[in-house]
Design an enzyme around this catalytic site. Sequence first.
Site, short mmCIF file in Angstrom:
data_model
loop_
_atom_site.label_atom_id
_atom_site.label_comp_id
_atom_site.label_asym_id
_atom_site.label_seq_id
_atom_site.Cartn_x
_atom_site.Cartn_y
_atom_site.Cartn_z
CG ASP A 185 80.14 38.01 25.40
OD1 ASP A 185 81.10 37.67 24.67
OD2 ASP A 185 80.19 37.99 26.66
CD GLU A 269 83.24 36.52 21.11
OE1 GLU A 269 84.34 37.08 21.19
OE2 GLU A 269 82.70 35.97 22.08
CG ASP A 351 79.77 39.04 30.37
OD1 ASP A 351 80.89 38.74 29.93
OD2 ASP A 351 79.29 38.55 31.41
#
Length: 393
Positions: A185, A269, A351
Amino acid sequence: MKQKRAFKYRVYPTAQQQQILAQTFGCCRFIYNWALRKKTDAYYNEQRRLYYKDLSLLLTELKQQEETHWLNEVSSVPLQQALRHLDKAFLNFFEGRAKYPVFHKKRNTQSATYTANAFTWRNGCLTLAKMSEPLAIRWSRPLPDRAAPSSVTITKDCANRYFISILVEDGIEHVPSVETSIGADLGLTSFVVLSTGEVVGNPRFFHKDEKNLAKAQRRHARKKKGSKNRDKARLKVARIHARIADRRRDFLHKLSTRLIRENQTICVESLQVKNMVKHPTLSKAISDVGWSEFVAQLEYKADWYGRDLVKIDKWYPSSKRCFECGHLLDSLALDVRQWTCPACAVQHDRDINAAKNIRSVGLTVLNACGEAVRPGRVLSRSGKTPRSRKPSR
């Protein structure tokens, strides 16, 4: 597997070699700008397109003219390569990877590319065309055994440093397979938080040198335009920028290489950094952190060493979804770093929970049974064309 790979080294040319390189850089810049103007005018005025073959014929005529006869004083190979670079720039533009090509400037980074017929490679010594002595290269790492350079690109950055990039064909071996996989992340407070609980802090390289940079820029703005003092001040500004970029690049390479070597699958991501930098208050911090470069390094290193990089959809609610029970919050403010799931009462670090969700969804995608985030959008694996599938009910 055999892969073309570039090795970059610092170069310390002599005064005579610097003069030859300065002439070559100037001629390459002139040809690039001249060809760009030719292509633009031909399209808008005559509705026709000029390609490399057409510009190469025009270049031969240009070198025969008396006004531009000085183009014959440098090697012809870098001039031809400048036309190829322009052709590649237009290809990137038409395929949506870059903006319309712009004119090259004298104060920006200068470069010249030499193919195998314009340099001599013998016993580890490299001699460029029009030069009588080999370049003094600082061999910070060895080239592959029996490497035969196919092309070399020499550059001069804004801090007046010379570098050479040697392109060779290298046999890259895949690293041994491992069973571990992680989700990453990316953030601003911490550069990356892994699903294992590891937190890698954000070095904030630009922030650390921001005051020195602002001071150097103010001194540069006060100097008289065209003076030697202004040029000296500009060099100091460029050196600070180079220091920031070098440290950031070194940090990203070390971290990406470590993650690739330690894990078989890395899930991240798909961030739209181009749109995120438009944020009114976080744009500077987002530009400083270097997310795009980090993901790009993971992508090509995963391809080199036989690893899997999975990019999940940017709209996947990784922070708002409980990793334990799958409960999805309606909203989660950005300043909320800890939250408790109302369904299972598990307390989450924002997170770490997001990293675990990213890993879980990434592995699902890797096993070819991904879930749709919304109708018409599916999670996609890096380097693969997403397969259309109906949203899960």
